[in-house]
Design a protein around this motif. Structure first.
Motif, PDB file in Angstrom:
ATOM      1  N   ASP A 269      37.024  32.570  35.355  1.00  0.00           N
ATOM      2  CA  ASP A 269      37.370  33.926  34.934  1.00  0.00           C
ATOM      3  C   ASP A 269      36.484  34.400  33.787  1.00  0.00           C
ATOM      4  OD1 ASP A 269      39.055  36.013  35.720  1.00  0.00           O
ATOM      5  OD2 ASP A 269      40.319  35.757  33.957  1.00  0.00           O
ATOM      6  N   HIS A 270      35.414  33.631  33.531  1.00  0.00           N
ATOM      7  CA  HIS A 270      34.397  34.023  32.547  1.00  0.00           C
ATOM      8  C   HIS A 270      34.964  34.155  31.141  1.00  0.00           C
ATOM      9  CE1 HIS A 270      32.271  34.718  36.276  1.00  0.00           C
ATOM     10  NE2 HIS A 270      33.095  35.701  36.596  1.00  0.00           N
TER      11      HIS A 270
ATOM     12  N   GLU B 101      39.378  34.455  41.121  1.00  0.00           N
ATOM     13  CA  GLU B 101      37.933  34.215  41.151  1.00  0.00           C
ATOM     14  C   GLU B 101      37.580  33.031  42.030  1.00  0.00           C
ATOM     15  OE1 GLU B 101      35.710  36.161  39.824  1.00  0.00           O
ATOM     16  OE2 GLU B 101      37.182  37.485  38.893  1.00  0.00           O
TER      17      GLU B 101
END
Length: 385
Positions: A149-150, A209
């Motif tokens: 999810d960065h 994601e």
């Protein structure tokens, strides 16, 4: 014909065994047998013989098909669970709850199972999961964070250090492993490595994601089932307490079920699925607050220690994050017999957000003043977010 059998002789073979033997001949052999009959006899019995042949073929074919489908009738006790041995060795009380300890000592997430935290963006899901990892690391356990999810390594390290995890622990890949998978092959290799390493807890952020990374659709049951089998299930089978983060759906019907997308998501949860509702925005320098309610609990242990609500899901706990000096202090408050949700918290639990005082009155059964005050405070909280 090589065996000298004529069609006339075949007419007398009416048992299933004879019919099966007859059917196994090549059709051309049957026609040859028919041709051997004398001309007048063939003409006189043509209709009868043709119908008889059809019946033989159809009946024998049906029986052969049934035989092919039926399992071999052999008694195999070894195919079944040995309950004698299992009962003698002792009963199974269900999986251990190893993560997410509340203030009363009860824990919210199951070891060796896939657990989920579901909620709207910025509701505190990742904070809750990171706190669980921080507590596990403090207990000397091995943990991993698969970050899709960065969130980023820098922000993750900052949060964990703020929660009291020593930098030496975060640097030690024998204790903590962080990764941002680049593609499906990288992720598959990561899962294989973790299965061999056997961590105690694994955070997967997020399922939303994960599926695109694997080239899967969030709305297809088969796609989610395949992704679950490739990533989440192997980690749980390796003994880890898996905490997977997901987002709530936008439409009201799906929100009531929990995570966005396929119904298979809820079905695949082997541990507990918790809904996270933010009641105080999580922001740098001031902490935050969120409710956790039970969407699903396969083993029932978490629901058993949760507080039933008159309207809504059982309250499993209240996550509280505060800032004390340079340190973040976190706790999960246990619901008590005297605990009750505030009106603002109740509005936050609604699957369809309230739109007006009239809407609140109709859905909650409150009077005008109570509905008006709760809606005002709820809107103020939403605006702050």
């Amino acid at each position: 014909m090589s065996d000298g059998i004529t069609l006339g002789e075949l007419n007398e073979r009416m048992t299933p065994e004879e019919a099966r033997a007859w059917l196994r001949w090549h059709p051309q052999v049957v026609m040859q047998a028919w041709a051997e009959l004398p001309g007048p006899a063939k003409q006189q019995s043509l209709d009868v013989q043709t119908e008889l042949r059809r019946r033989w073929v159809r009946g024998a074919a049906d029986e052969l098909e049934r035989e092919a489908q039926e399992p071999e009738a052999v008694d195999r006790p070894d195919l079944f669970a040995d309950l004698d041995a299992l009962i003698t060795e002792g009963g199974d009380d269900g999986p251990e709850r190893s993560c997410g300890e509340r203030t009363d000592g009860e824990r919210l997430f199951y070891r060796g199972q896939v657990n989920t935290l579901t909620g709207d963006p910025e509701s505190g899901k990742t904070w809750i999961a990171l706190v669980c990892l921080a507590w596990a690391l403090a207990d000397g356990e091995r943990c991993s964070f698969i970050d899709m999810d960065h969130n980023g390594w820098a922000a993750t390290v900052q949060r964990l250090r703020g929660l009291g995890v020593p930098e030496t622990v975060l640097k030690d890949r024998n204790v903590f492993r962080y990764v941002e998978p680049e593609d499906a092959d990288h992720l598959t290799a990561v899962v294989g490595s973790l299965v061999a390493w056997q961590p105690d807890s694994v955070l997967v952020d997020s399922i939303g994601e994960l599926l695109p990374l694997l080239g899967k659709s969030s709305n297809l049951d088969d796609d989610y089932t395949e992704a679950h089998g490739l990533v989440l299930k192997p980690l749980a089978q390796a003994g880890a307490c898996v905490i997977a983060i997901d987002h709530l759906a936008k439409n009201s019907a799906s929100r009531a079920q929990g995570a966005t997308g396929a119904v298979a998501k809820r079905r695949a949860v082997g541990g507990v699925a918790l809904r996270v509702v933010c009641t105080q925005k999580f922001a740098p320098g001031r902490g935050g607050r969120a409710l956790m309610t039970v969407i699903k609990d396969r083993h029932g242990q978490v629901r058993q220690v949760s507080l039933p609500q008159q309207k809504g899901e059982d309250l499993a706990g209240t996550f509280v994050l505060t800032l004390e000096g340079d340190s973040l202090m976190a706790r999960i408050d246990a619901p008590t017999a005297t605990a009750s949700l505030t009106d603002v918290e109740r509005l936050g639990q609604l699957d369809i957000p309230p739109t007006s005082v009239r809407d609140v009155k109709a859905r909650m059964g409150w009077g005008h003043s109570r509905a008006s005050e709760a809606l005002r405070d709820w809107k103020r909280l939403r605006d702050d977010e």
